[in-house]
Design a protein around this motif. Structure first.
Motif, mmCIF file in Angstrom:
data_model
loop_
_atom_site.group_PDB
_atom_site.id
_atom_site.type_symbol
_atom_site.label_atom_id
_atom_site.label_comp_id
_atom_site.label_asym_id
_atom_site.label_seq_id
_atom_site.Cartn_x
_atom_site.Cartn_y
_atom_site.Cartn_z
ATOM 1 N N THR A 29 0.958 -0.980 0.086
ATOM 2 C CA THR A 29 0.150 -0.160 -0.193
ATOM 3 C C THR A 29 1.092 1.114 0.211
ATOM 4 O O THR A 29 0.492 2.696 -0.722
ATOM 5 N N SER A 30 2.019 1.757 0.914
ATOM 6 C CA SER A 30 2.511 2.697 1.212
ATOM 7 C C SER A 30 3.465 2.642 -0.121
ATOM 8 O O SER A 30 4.079 3.800 0.520
ATOM 9 N N PHE A 31 3.834 2.029 -0.924
ATOM 10 C CA PHE A 31 5.395 1.868 -1.464
ATOM 11 C C PHE A 31 4.093 1.755 -3.158
ATOM 12 O O PHE A 31 4.872 2.975 -3.848
ATOM 13 N N CYS A 32 4.313 0.292 -3.736
ATOM 14 C CA CYS A 32 4.270 0.180 -4.995
ATOM 15 C C CYS A 32 2.290 1.138 -5.213
ATOM 16 O O CYS A 32 2.284 1.399 -6.355
ATOM 17 N N VAL A 33 1.060 0.213 -4.733
ATOM 18 C CA VAL A 33 0.373 0.687 -4.527
ATOM 19 C C VAL A 33 0.420 2.707 -4.866
ATOM 20 O O VAL A 33 -0.843 3.343 -5.343
ATOM 21 N N ASP A 34 0.988 3.151 -3.519
ATOM 22 C CA ASP A 34 0.601 4.569 -3.276
ATOM 23 C C ASP A 34 1.314 5.441 -4.459
ATOM 24 O O ASP A 34 1.074 6.037 -4.952
ATOM 25 N N SER A 35 2.705 4.299 -4.806
ATOM 26 C CA SER A 35 3.068 5.494 -6.285
ATOM 27 C C SER A 35 2.193 5.489 -7.581
ATOM 28 O O SER A 35 2.360 6.445 -8.451
ATOM 29 N N THR A 36 1.722 4.314 -7.535
ATOM 30 C CA THR A 36 1.179 3.601 -8.957
ATOM 31 C C THR A 36 -0.011 4.689 -8.770
ATOM 32 O O THR A 36 -0.822 5.363 -9.777
ATOM 33 N N ILE A 37 -0.713 4.859 -7.669
ATOM 34 C CA ILE A 37 -2.175 6.048 -7.603
ATOM 35 C C ILE A 37 -1.296 7.395 -7.889
ATOM 36 O O ILE A 37 -2.442 8.338 -8.625
ATOM 37 N N ARG A 38 -0.207 7.863 -7.239
ATOM 38 C CA ARG A 38 0.028 8.935 -7.321
ATOM 39 C C ARG A 38 0.089 9.569 -8.965
ATOM 40 O O ARG A 38 0.447 10.432 -10.081
ATOM 41 N N ASP A 39 0.810 8.415 -9.995
ATOM 42 C CA ASP A 39 0.445 8.781 -11.201
ATOM 43 C C ASP A 39 -0.014 8.250 -11.873
ATOM 44 O O ASP A 39 -0.769 8.982 -12.728
ATOM 45 N N ALA A 40 -1.409 7.381 -11.857
ATOM 46 C CA ALA A 40 -2.643 7.720 -12.304
ATOM 47 C C ALA A 40 -2.843 8.842 -11.605
ATOM 48 O O ALA A 40 -3.358 9.163 -12.824
ATOM 49 N N TYR A 41 -3.444 9.368 -11.126
ATOM 50 C CA TYR A 41 -3.970 10.928 -10.902
ATOM 51 C C TYR A 41 -3.279 11.323 -11.816
ATOM 52 O O TYR A 41 -4.016 12.615 -11.989
ATOM 53 N N ALA A 42 -2.195 11.858 -11.617
ATOM 54 C CA ALA A 42 -1.010 12.649 -12.438
ATOM 55 C C ALA A 42 -1.621 13.114 -14.218
ATOM 56 O O ALA A 42 -1.414 13.727 -14.214
ATOM 57 N N ARG A 43 -1.807 11.531 -14.239
ATOM 58 C CA ARG A 43 -1.931 11.604 -15.922
ATOM 59 C C ARG A 43 -3.870 11.524 -15.674
ATOM 60 O O ARG A 43 -4.677 11.439 -16.528
ATOM 61 N N ASP A 44 -4.816 11.947 -15.027
ATOM 62 C CA ASP A 44 -6.022 12.678 -14.547
ATOM 63 C C ASP A 44 -7.017 10.829 -14.919
ATOM 64 O O ASP A 44 -8.302 11.401 -15.326
ATOM 65 N N PHE A 45 -6.380 9.779 -14.710
ATOM 66 C CA PHE A 45 -7.475 9.069 -14.048
ATOM 67 C C PHE A 45 -7.978 9.002 -12.938
ATOM 68 O O PHE A 45 -7.341 9.618 -12.092
ATOM 69 N N ASP A 46 -9.006 8.160 -12.708
ATOM 70 C CA ASP A 46 -9.776 8.462 -11.502
ATOM 71 C C ASP A 46 -9.524 7.232 -10.352
ATOM 72 O O ASP A 46 -9.822 6.324 -11.345
ATOM 73 N N VAL A 47 -8.899 7.441 -9.409
ATOM 74 C CA VAL A 47 -8.573 6.149 -8.437
ATOM 75 C C VAL A 47 -10.040 5.935 -7.792
ATOM 76 O O VAL A 47 -10.206 6.668 -7.175
ATOM 77 N N VAL A 48 -10.014 4.592 -8.123
ATOM 78 C CA VAL A 48 -10.454 3.994 -6.702
ATOM 79 C C VAL A 48 -9.942 2.785 -5.700
ATOM 80 O O VAL A 48 -9.153 1.539 -6.651
ATOM 81 N N VAL A 49 -9.814 3.136 -4.819
ATOM 82 C CA VAL A 49 -9.285 1.561 -3.800
ATOM 83 C C VAL A 49 -10.396 1.262 -2.993
ATOM 84 O O VAL A 49 -10.339 1.325 -2.122
ATOM 85 N N PRO A 50 -10.385 -0.155 -2.879
ATOM 86 C CA PRO A 50 -11.261 -1.162 -2.074
ATOM 87 C C PRO A 50 -10.559 -1.420 -0.940
ATOM 88 O O PRO A 50 -9.247 -2.431 -1.326
#
Length: 211
Positions: A152-173
Motif C-alpha cells: 500500500t505505502s510503496f508500489c500501490v501508492d506510487s502507482t496511484i499518484r502516477d495515475a492521478y497525475a495522468r487524470d485517471f479516476d482512482v478507486v481503492v477497495p
C-alpha cells in the motif's frame, strides 16, 4: 463505504499490483528476510483480490496484473549514492529477480488469470514508470482505475499518484490492498482519500458497478 458515484463498467479497468511470490509468499524473498508476519497482510487479501478479479471478469472489465522484475546487473540502481530503504535496514534482498520463482505471480493469481488479462512488467515501484500501462489503458477507454494489491505505502501508492497525475479516476477497495506496516497502510489510505482518489470497500465497489 459506499461510493457516491455510480460506475459504468465500460469506463473501468482493474489493476492488481505485485501479487507475486517475492512479496506475498512465506518462502519468497520478503518472507524469508523478515519472517512470516511480513507477508501476513498481503496473504490475507488474496481472497478479496480474487473476488475483485471475478467481478471484473463478470462485467467484462479489463484486468492488468503488474509483475515487478529486477535485474541482478542493474547498473542504474548501483549508481545510487544514498542507501535504499532496505539497505538502511541492513537488509539485502534478491527480490523478484528476472527468471526466478520469486518474480512469478502467486499460484492463486495464475489460477484466476484469463487469456484476456494483461501482465505489465515493471522495474520500479510505479506501474506507470516506463511501461506501456498508460497506453493500454487509453486504448481500452479506461477512465476509472480500480487499484488492488501490495504494498500500500510503496508500489500501490506510487502507482496511484502516477495515475492521478495522468487524470485517471482512482478507486481503492480498502480490503484489497495490504502492507506489512499497519500504520503506513492506514496513513496511505488516508492520503489517497484526501488527495488522489476514493477509498471504498468491495461491497461498495460491487454496488457501484452492478447498479
Amino acid at each position: 463505504m459506499p461510493l457516491s458515484a455510480k460506475l459504468d463498467p465500460r469506463d473501468v479497468g482493474l489493476l492488481v499490483v505485485d501479487m507475486q511470490n517475492g512479496f506475498c509468499h512465506p518462502e519468497g524473498s520478503r518472507g524469508k528476510a523478515f519472517g512470516a508476519d511480513a507477508v501476513r497482510r498481503p496473504r490475507e487479501i488474496i481472497p478479496n483480490v480474487i473476488s475483485t478479479i471475478d467481478l471484473a471478469h463478470r462485467l467484462d472489465i479489463p484486468v492488468w496484473f503488474t509483475q515487478q522484475v529486477h535485474y541482478g546487473n542493474d547498473v542504474t540502481r548501483a549508481r545510487r549514492r544514498i542507501p535504499s530503504h532496505l539497505e538502511r535496514r541492513g537488509v539485502k534482498l534478491e527480490l523478484c529477480r528476472r527468471g526466478t520463482w520469486d518474480a512469478e505471480l502467486l499460484d492463486e493469481m495464475k489460477a484466476v488469470r484469463e487469456d484476456r488479462d494483461e501482465v505489465v512488467v515493471k522495474h520500479r515501484s510505479s506501474a506507470f514508470f516506463q511501461t506501456t500501462l498508460e497506453c493500454e489503458l487509453r486504448m481500452r477507454a479506461v477512465q476509472v482505475l480500480v487499484v488492488t494489491g501490495t504494498t500500500t505505502s510503496f508500489c500501490v501508492d506510487s502507482t496511484i499518484r502516477d495515475a492521478y497525475a495522468r487524470d485517471f479516476d482512482v478507486v481503492v477497495p480498502a480490503e484489497c490492498v495490504a502492507d506489512s506496516d499497519d500504520a503506513a497502510h492506514a496513513a496511505t489510505l488516508a492520503s489517497i482519500e484526501r488527495f488522489h482518489g476514493v477509498v471504498t470497500d468491495l461491497a461498495g465497489l460491487t454496488e457501484a458497478l452492478d447498479s
